[in-house]
Design an enzyme around this catalytic site. Structure first.
Site, mmCIF file in Angstrom:
data_model
loop_
_atom_site.group_PDB
_atom_site.id
_atom_site.type_symbol
_atom_site.label_atom_id
_atom_site.label_comp_id
_atom_site.label_asym_id
_atom_site.label_seq_id
_atom_site.Cartn_x
_atom_site.Cartn_y
_atom_site.Cartn_z
ATOM 1 N N ASP A 207 -49.361 13.292 -12.265
ATOM 2 C CA ASP A 207 -49.012 14.808 -12.715
ATOM 3 C C ASP A 207 -47.680 14.872 -12.585
ATOM 4 O O ASP A 207 -46.730 14.310 -12.213
ATOM 5 C CB ASP A 207 -49.953 15.786 -11.883
ATOM 6 C CG ASP A 207 -49.639 15.546 -10.615
ATOM 7 O OD1 ASP A 207 -48.633 16.324 -10.141
ATOM 8 O OD2 ASP A 207 -50.229 15.119 -9.685
ATOM 9 N N ASP A 209 -46.480 17.776 -11.174
ATOM 10 C CA ASP A 209 -46.391 18.847 -10.105
ATOM 11 C C ASP A 209 -46.645 20.305 -10.988
ATOM 12 O O ASP A 209 -47.520 20.269 -11.779
ATOM 13 C CB ASP A 209 -45.098 18.687 -9.237
ATOM 14 C CG ASP A 209 -45.087 19.564 -7.990
ATOM 15 O OD1 ASP A 209 -46.103 19.156 -7.114
ATOM 16 O OD2 ASP A 209 -44.092 20.109 -7.572
#
Length: 287
Positions: A207, A209
């Site tokens: 991802d 973050d």
């Protein structure tokens, strides 16, 4: 010359290794407590391998509750000379996209609830972690040529288990210059250095973050999907890298396997026998 045994520490989603010959889960006792799980021993293309799921099979341990000292001690105790560590992480860089892998070469340690050293009162030691991962192992991993591989990056180790606030994410990315963020590679890397084991980290991006304006906050559903894809890629990387690391090898050219050479500063007559007994595997070479 040293007979190599490759230790593999599996992060979130990586709980077993396929294709091991003579594979067997074995229990290893450690004076530092219980490791995360049994260790899966076997051979990959003839090379001895020891696999340890960092969170335990079924993901039982949180980043903070993992017994990092017992894990590293247990791997050292059964003969591991080199560790390839895999861990899920978030990315602070647009070009380090979900599904990419980053070969970490630096850390910033922001953890605070973990035991970070094998040494202490009764036997004090200070090892260098200026270069916390082994360049020789990173080169072997880079040579596998897996898609989306980035050679070099700074890993921010946070305590967790919650993900970052937006302010924290921006701080780590914009002011501290970090590239990826995770919860598990510290103090693991420091302890591997104290145990004189060559160590490399593969950060598997899941991802962005929370800093990315087009992706918003971390979503566990999308993380799990990317994590599943990353596991297959990690297994392919392991299969490609391990055979070239097997056999006998000379001392590490970067000194990882001699980190304790001048690190222990407590006078022999002042050392605590009880602590020395616990250090038999980690520091037996110099004690």
């Amino acid at each position: 010359m040293t007979q190599a045994m490759i230790g593999i520490i599996g992060g979130s989603g990586l709980y077993a290794i396929d294709g091991l010959e003579d594979a067997e889960w074995v229990s290893v006792e450690s004076p530092w407590g219980a490791p995360s799980d049994q260790i899966l021993r076997g051979r990959l293309a003839g090379t001895p391998v020891a696999f340890l799921p960092r969170h335990g099979r079924g993901h039982r341990h949180s980043p903070t509750s993992i017994n990092y000292r017992a894990n590293i001690d247990a791997l050292k105790r059964i003969g591991v000379t080199d560790i390839l560590s895999f861990s899920a992480c978030g990315s602070f860089r647009e070009e380090m996209a979900p599904g990419d892998f980053v070969l970490v070469d630096q850390f910033i340690d922001r953890t605070f609830g973990r035991e970070k050293s094998f040494f202490g009162t009764g036997c004090v030691a200070h090892v260098s972690v200026a270069e916390p991962t082994c360049a020789r192992l990173r080169a072997a991993l880079a040579a596998t040529g897996v898609e989306g591989l980035h050679d070099g990056g700074t890993y921010l180790a946070m305590e967790g288990p919650q993900f970052s606030t937006l302010a924290e994410s921006r701080l780590y990315r914009e002011q501290w210059g970090c590239d990826v963020i995770g919860m598990t590679n510290m103090p693991e890397a420091k302890l591997a250095r104290e145990a004189e084991i060559c160590y490399a980290t593969v950060a598997m991006v899941t991802d962005y973050d929370s800093w990315h304006p087009d992706h918003g906050e971390v979503d566990i559903t999308s993380i799990l999907k990317t994590m599943h894809d990353n596991v297959d890629k990690a297994k392919a990387m392991i299969s490609a890298a391990v055979p070239g690391l097997g056999g006998t090898r000379a001392p590490c050219p970067h000194g990882c396997d001699r980190a304790l050479e001048y690190a222990i500063i407590t006078a022999p007559e002042a050392r605590d026998p009880a602590l020395l007994a616990r250090l038999d595997a980690v520091a037996g070479r110099v004690l």
